[in-house]
Scaffold this active site. Structure first.
Site, PDB file in Angstrom:
ATOM      1  N   ILE A 141      -8.579   7.167   7.886  1.00 28.28           N
ATOM      2  CA  ILE A 141      -8.271   5.927   8.601  1.00 28.28           C
ATOM      3  C   ILE A 141      -9.060   4.797   7.951  1.00 28.28           C
ATOM      4  CG2 ILE A 141      -8.550   4.686  10.792  1.00 28.28           C
ATOM      5  CD1 ILE A 141      -6.235   6.669  10.864  1.00 28.28           C
ATOM      6  N   LYS A 142      -8.337   3.781   7.505  1.00 30.38           N
ATOM      7  CA  LYS A 142      -8.986   2.655   6.827  1.00 30.38           C
ATOM      8  C   LYS A 142      -9.338   1.559   7.823  1.00 30.38           C
ATOM      9  CE  LYS A 142      -7.796   0.967   2.620  1.00 30.38           C
ATOM     10  NZ  LYS A 142      -6.835   0.480   1.598  1.00 30.38           N
ATOM     11  N   LEU A 143     -10.574   1.122   7.757  1.00 34.39           N
ATOM     12  CA  LEU A 143     -11.056   0.043   8.627  1.00 34.39           C
ATOM     13  C   LEU A 143     -11.815  -0.966   7.782  1.00 34.39           C
ATOM     14  CD1 LEU A 143     -12.381   2.787  10.861  1.00 34.39           C
ATOM     15  CD2 LEU A 143     -11.168   0.944  12.009  1.00 34.39           C
TER      16      LEU A 143
END
Length: 331
Positions: A141-143
């Site tokens: 998951i990219k944040l």
């Protein structure tokens, strides 16, 4: 003469050489392009998903996402949100059919300053992947590397076993905070740092090893390895192959199809510039960052402040463009 030709044919490309020492990742949503260069992983972001969604060959995926959203009750804006999430997951699922490793799927940039909503959105994406038969071990998951984004990643990693990729990382303070949070992976940007220095200083050209983006990633890599952090470093946002070669040995490098092609066409010996053994020899002081120190150090770094906010704005703009594209299908 014939033997010379044979030697040339047998010589490995720079891309093949790099694959021996660094995990190569494709930075695109175009999974047909990914298949050409056989990377281990792939990364996507709102801009890349928008670009791929605008291609004729990916219209069936957009249609599928829209049909999924139409089956959900709610307002048009709620259906658009459903379609957006599903579309990102559909692209990720297709990409995972052509890479053996993981795919990165990005959280809506407009949630960059909301820890709770970022966690909720991430868990929803993971649930959608699960519904399509994809295990969470294959998802990152990219944040955005805001304080709130880093805290969201810490919760996702520690409480939910969800692996995170912290992006839009331009400063040492961001990198230290990510390591202390125990995130799986960071994506320090190289090319966008170079862009800032070219635009804001008198120096317009940099040798690869003196490129400020290359220096930034090198410093982060050495710090992580010196102090034994588990967080992996994935150099990102490259402007030229020189930057990539100057980071040979980095844990991972995520590279656009255009630059992958250049690397495939070049044949030269690759020098390993980054290594754990060399990092251990560096004279580096260990630091720690709480929220106030993080914000202060980021504020003191004009380049990182500019590029982080600009990156969030750009991804938000492209997210809205993608929403508008989906709205045309929902009418």
């Amino acid at each position: 003469m014939g033997s010379d030709r044979t030697l040339k044919k047998q010589k490995m490309s720079v891309l093949q050489e790099l694959k021996k020492i660094t995990t190569i990742v494709a930075d695109t949503g175009d999974f047909e392009a990914i298949n050409i260069y056989k990377p281990t992983d792939a990364t996507t972001n709102p801009s890349l998903i928008l670009s791929a969604s605008s291609m004729e060959r990916y219209q069936p995926l957009v249609q599928k996402a829209v049909e999924y959203a139409k089956g959900k009750k709610g307002s048009v804006s709620e259906q658009v949100a459903e379609a957006m999430d599903y579309l990102c997951v559909l692209f990720g699922t297709e990409i995972l059919k052509v890479v053996p490793g993981r795919v990165s799927t990005e959280i809506d940039a407009r949630l960059s300053f909301d820890t709770k909503k970022s966690v909720e959105k991430a868990l929803k994406l993971i649930a959608l992947y699960k519904s399509l038969g994809v295990d969470k071990e294959r998802i990152l998951i990219k944040l955005a590397s805001t304080w709130e984004g880093i805290k969201a990643a810490e919760i996702l990693e520690n409480e939910h076993g969800v692996h995170c990729n912290l992006t839009l990382l331009f400063s040492f303070a961001q990198a230290v905070a990510c390591a202390e949070a125990g995130v799986t992976l960071i994506s320090p940007f190289v090319g966008r740092i170079l862009d800032w220095y070219v635009a804001n200083t008198d120096t317009k050209k940099f040798e690869a090893l003196k490129d400020p983006g290359v220096i930034s990633v090198t410093n982060i890599y050495n710090y992580y390895k010196k102090f034994g952090y588990k967080t992996l470093v994935m150099g990102a946002s490259f402007r030229n192959v020189g930057e990539i070669k100057a980071l040979a040995g980095c844990d991972l490098l995520t590279i656009s199809p255009a630059l992958l092609k250049e690397l495939e066409n070049e044949t030269e010996s690759v020098v390993t510039y980054l290594s754990v053994s060399n990092a251990k020899l560096q004279d580096i002081e260990k630091i720690t960052v709480d929220e106030s120190r993080f914000r202060w150090l980021l504020n003191e770094d004009a380049m990182a402040t500019d590029k982080l906010s600009e990156g969030i704005r750009k991804f938000a703009v492209d997210t809205v463009k993608l929403e508008n594209l989906i709205k045309t299908y929902l009418k």
